[in-house]
Design a protein around this motif. Structure first.
Motif, PDB file in Angstrom:
ATOM      1  N   LYS A 176      -2.730   9.444  -7.626  1.00  0.00           N
ATOM      2  CA  LYS A 176      -3.016   8.901  -8.953  1.00  0.00           C
ATOM      3  C   LYS A 176      -1.863   8.029  -9.452  1.00  0.00           C
ATOM      4  O   LYS A 176      -2.076   7.054 -10.163  1.00  0.00           O
ATOM      5  CB  LYS A 176      -3.263  10.051  -9.928  1.00  0.00           C
ATOM      6  CG  LYS A 176      -3.848   9.641 -11.237  1.00  0.00           C
ATOM      7  CD  LYS A 176      -4.179  10.861 -12.078  1.00  0.00           C
ATOM      8  CE  LYS A 176      -4.798  10.438 -13.384  1.00  0.00           C
ATOM      9  NZ  LYS A 176      -5.113  11.597 -14.213  1.00  0.00           N
ATOM     10  N   VAL A 222      -4.961   4.083  -4.034  1.00  0.00           N
ATOM     11  CA  VAL A 222      -6.352   4.351  -4.412  1.00  0.00           C
ATOM     12  C   VAL A 222      -7.226   3.151  -4.064  1.00  0.00           C
ATOM     13  O   VAL A 222      -8.322   3.301  -3.505  1.00  0.00           O
ATOM     14  CB  VAL A 222      -6.449   4.691  -5.920  1.00  0.00           C
ATOM     15  CG1 VAL A 222      -7.892   4.819  -6.348  1.00  0.00           C
ATOM     16  CG2 VAL A 222      -5.680   5.964  -6.221  1.00  0.00           C
ATOM     17  N   PRO A 279      -1.736   3.301  -7.757  1.00  0.00           N
ATOM     18  CA  PRO A 279      -3.049   2.642  -7.775  1.00  0.00           C
ATOM     19  C   PRO A 279      -3.309   1.794  -6.533  1.00  0.00           C
ATOM     20  O   PRO A 279      -4.471   1.615  -6.140  1.00  0.00           O
ATOM     21  CB  PRO A 279      -3.006   1.770  -9.030  1.00  0.00           C
ATOM     22  CG  PRO A 279      -1.654   1.867  -9.595  1.00  0.00           C
ATOM     23  CD  PRO A 279      -0.904   2.923  -8.878  1.00  0.00           C
ATOM     24  N   ASP A 280      -2.257   1.291  -5.880  1.00  0.00           N
ATOM     25  CA  ASP A 280      -2.464   0.507  -4.664  1.00  0.00           C
ATOM     26  C   ASP A 280      -3.038   1.369  -3.535  1.00  0.00           C
ATOM     27  O   ASP A 280      -3.862   0.909  -2.742  1.00  0.00           O
ATOM     28  CB  ASP A 280      -1.174  -0.178  -4.223  1.00  0.00           C
ATOM     29  CG  ASP A 280      -0.036   0.809  -3.968  1.00  0.00           C
ATOM     30  OD1 ASP A 280      -0.044   1.903  -4.577  1.00  0.00           O
ATOM     31  OD2 ASP A 280       0.862   0.490  -3.158  1.00  0.00           O
TER      32      ASP A 280
END
Length: 170
Positions: free
Chosen positions: A29, A35, A32-33
């Motif tokens: 979390k 995810v 973000p890269d």
């Protein structure tokens, strides 16, 4: 004989699967890269209009790998996997010793094990337990026999034939 009950969710809790999975979710979390790269991996493209689209997809997959490999190679993930492995071994060993009443000599204890229907998934979304790993752990402390559970209510225990008189019509 005492009735022993074991559940898949209890095993995964004892083996610290829930704790390490929560840590991994928090680490993802915060990145973000990572995810986005995982989302890119899970996208499926069934038909490519031309070779150019397929080429772009492959480049995108390689870009995702450039992000994911260093992230998952981090020592934090190695430690969580080691924690799961050690926790699972301890939990399975404790279950095996509880089932054999603390005896560790395979000559003194016999256990008959079925395949539990061969189900690879749990009932109503609960995870199934580690059946085969438990059987391997039991083999260290007891003599284990596999029992074919098919037709056990219809099969004679002594001659192993299916007899119609054993069946009850409803």
């Amino acid at each position: 004989l005492p009735i022993l009950q074991f559940s898949g969710p209890a095993f995964y809790h004892d083996a610290k699967y829930n704790l390490t999975a929560a840590k991994e979710r928090a680490w993802k979390k915060a990145r973000p890269d990572v995810v986005a790269a995982e989302d890119n991996l899970t996208k499926t493209v069934k038909n490519y209009d031309n070779i150019r689209d397929a080429e772009e997809r492959m480049v995108g997959l390689w870009d995702a790998m450039d992000v994911l490999i260093p992230f998952y190679s981090d020592n934090r993930f190695k430690n969580t996997r080691l924690t799961r492995f050690v926790g699972a071994r301890k939990a399975l060993s404790a279950i095996a010793l509880k089932m054999t009443d603390g005896r560790t000599d395979p000559a003194t204890t016999v256990i008959a094990v079925g395949d539990w229907g061969g189900s690879a998934s749990g009932i109503k979304g609960t995870p199934c337990g580690p059946h085969r790993r438990l059987v391997r752990e039991l083999q260290k402390v007891a003599t284990v026999f596999d029992v074919d559970e098919d037709y056990t209510s219809k099969t004679c225990w002594s001659c192993h034939r299916q007899q119609l008189k054993n069946m009850v019509a409803k």
